[in-house]
Scaffold this motif. Structure first.
Motif, short mmCIF file in Angstrom:
data_model
loop_
_atom_site.label_atom_id
_atom_site.label_comp_id
_atom_site.label_asym_id
_atom_site.label_seq_id
_atom_site.Cartn_x
_atom_site.Cartn_y
_atom_site.Cartn_z
N MET A 195 -9.72 -4.17 2.96
CA MET A 195 -9.86 -3.85 1.54
C MET A 195 -9.67 -2.36 1.28
SD MET A 195 -12.75 -6.48 0.00
CE MET A 195 -14.04 -6.27 1.23
N CYS A 196 -10.07 -1.53 2.24
CA CYS A 196 -9.82 -0.09 2.13
C CYS A 196 -8.32 0.19 2.09
CB CYS A 196 -10.47 0.63 3.32
SG CYS A 196 -9.94 2.34 3.54
N ILE A 197 -7.57 -0.45 2.99
CA ILE A 197 -6.12 -0.24 3.05
C ILE A 197 -5.45 -0.75 1.77
CG2 ILE A 197 -4.01 -0.89 4.29
CD1 ILE A 197 -5.75 -1.04 6.84
N VAL A 198 -5.91 -1.89 1.29
CA VAL A 198 -5.33 -2.48 0.07
C VAL A 198 -5.54 -1.56 -1.13
CG1 VAL A 198 -5.54 -4.38 -1.58
CG2 VAL A 198 -5.48 -4.86 0.86
N CYS A 199 -6.76 -1.04 -1.28
CA CYS A 199 -7.05 -0.13 -2.40
C CYS A 199 -6.22 1.14 -2.30
CB CYS A 199 -8.53 0.22 -2.42
SG CYS A 199 -9.59 -1.12 -2.98
N LEU A 200 -6.04 1.62 -1.06
CA LEU A 200 -5.22 2.82 -0.86
C LEU A 200 -3.78 2.56 -1.29
CD1 LEU A 200 -5.70 5.69 0.25
CD2 LEU A 200 -4.84 4.88 2.45
N GLY A 201 -3.26 1.38 -0.93
CA GLY A 201 -1.90 1.04 -1.34
C GLY A 201 -1.77 0.89 -2.84
N MET A 202 -2.77 0.31 -3.49
CA MET A 202 -2.75 0.16 -4.94
C MET A 202 -2.78 1.51 -5.63
SD MET A 202 -5.29 -3.13 -5.43
CE MET A 202 -5.05 -3.28 -7.19
N GLY A 203 -3.49 2.48 -5.04
CA GLY A 203 -3.60 3.79 -5.67
C GLY A 203 -2.40 4.69 -5.45
N LEU A 204 -1.74 4.53 -4.30
CA LEU A 204 -0.66 5.46 -3.94
C LEU A 204 0.74 4.93 -4.22
CD1 LEU A 204 -2.05 6.90 -0.56
CD2 LEU A 204 -2.26 7.85 -2.86
N LEU A 205 0.91 3.61 -4.19
CA LEU A 205 2.23 3.02 -4.40
C LEU A 205 2.39 2.63 -5.87
CD1 LEU A 205 2.32 0.76 -1.23
CD2 LEU A 205 3.30 3.05 -1.51
N ALA A 206 3.20 3.33 -6.58
CA ALA A 206 3.36 3.11 -8.02
C ALA A 206 4.43 2.05 -8.30
CB ALA A 206 3.72 4.42 -8.72
N LYS A 207 4.23 0.88 -7.71
CA LYS A 207 5.14 -0.24 -7.92
C LYS A 207 4.34 -1.41 -8.47
CE LYS A 207 8.71 1.83 -6.01
NZ LYS A 207 9.92 2.20 -6.78
N ILE A 208 4.74 -1.92 -9.62
CA ILE A 208 3.93 -2.92 -10.31
C ILE A 208 3.79 -4.20 -9.49
CG2 ILE A 208 5.90 -3.83 -11.60
CD1 ILE A 208 2.22 -3.51 -12.78
#
Length: 337
Positions: free
Chosen positions: A211-224
């Protein structure tokens, strides 16, 4: 809940809104009572299946409601139609409640939680008795932390989607898909339970890390579409783990006070969520930075649950069921009574 929606239909004042908040709170609290009631109704070996099935049913009903409301909105139905459908379903729910079994083999356990006993023992003693055992305390802590973290991910999910692509029309469908993924995760919990019992907190450590990795990806990757996919993934992971942890806690509980256990664990999670949300609003961080903060929160939880099961318990661990006969601490093993 039914009364709350009646007020929504009829009330048009600030007082009506305030009353709705109170009645809705009572309705939400009733969910905890229902969960404990179900644990009292079934034998211990059926805890996981019962929890997974009720969670799946609840989440799938949300999917159905979301897609139905989306369809009705597209054809421009009035809000009175939405309210009418809601009141009808809640009315059926109220009638069904009277058909629930009023007696069960565990009713004596349930009836032992009375006001007179609480007054005689005191709340502190009652809480100590309920959360007796290091294993249960560790799992309850994870329950509260995960509840707080995932609730924040849900609250700010649509904000993130709008920040990435304000023109997207799929937000509602993604929210429904996330609940569908959660229902799938709840069913999967039935089949992986036996593997997780012996692994102790390992499954929860791995879940927190993912879940940490997923949140990091949601915050840093600006792809809808990446954000959509990760949102669905984290929903599935959380629902799987929360089905497992509630059952594990229920099996470690020694005094049968399920409603107290579930209510306090969720209350602590809600309190932590409120404090974190207040800090986020005060700090005025961007939505992407907020999700990086959520990743940091899950990372902290991961570290805590790597260290905590092996930490010294200042002499108290000598009486803990997770210790061997020579009083040396072992990794947390979740065994049924």
């Amino acid at each position: 809940m039914l009364f709350s929606y009646f007020i929504i239909w009829c009330g048009q004042s600030l007082l009506a809104v305030q009353i709705i908040q109170i009645t809705y709170g009572f309705g939400a609290a009733a969910r905890m009572a229902f969960s404990s009631y179900m644990f009292l109704l079934v034998p211990e070996e059926e805890y996981q299946r019962m929890t997974s099935l009720t969670t799946t049913t609840s989440l799938l009903s949300f999917v159905l409601a979301s897609e139905l409301s989306q369809l009705l909105a597209l054809v421009k139905f009035s809000y009175s139609i939405f309210l009418g459908l809601t009141l009808t379903s809640l009315g059926i729910c109220c009638v069904t409640a009277f058909l629930l079994p009023k007696d069960c083999p565990s009713s004596l356990i349930y009836s032992s939680v009375t006001a007179s006993r609480v007054q005689n023992e005191g709340w502190i003693r009652l809480l100590e008795e309920t959360w007796k055992g290091r294993n249960l305390q560790i799992l309850s802590l994870w329950w509260a932390l995960a509840y707080a973290g995932f609730s924040l991910v849900q609250i700010y999910g649509t904000n993130l989607f709008d920040a990435i692509d304000s023109q997207s029309k799929f937000n509602g469908h993604v929210l429904a898909a996330s609940q569908a993924a959660g229902s799938l995760g709840a069913i999967c919990a039935v089949y992986i339970e036996q593997y997780t019992i012996k692994s102790g907190v390992v499954i929860y450590v791995i879940g927190s890390a993912v879940m940490c990795i997923v949140c990091l990806g949601m915050g840093l990757l600006a792809k809808i579409w990446v954000a959509y996919l990760l949102y669905v993934v984290i929903s599935g992971i959380y629902q799987t783990l929360t089905c497992l942890v509630s059952v594990h806690c229920g099996r470690l509980l020694s005094n049968g006070k399920f409603i107290l256990l579930f209510s306090v664990n969720n209350f602590v999670g809600l309190l932590l969520e409120t404090l974190l949300q207040a800090a986020l609003e005060i700090s005025r961080l961007s939505i992407s930075t907020q999700y990086v903060c959520f990743a940091g929160f899950f990372l902290l939880a991961t570290v805590i649950f790597i260290v905590l099961p092996f930490a010294d318990d200042d002499g108290k661990s000598k009486n803990d069921s997770s210790l061997t006969s020579n009083d040396e601490p072992e990794p947390l093993i979740l065994e049924t009574r």
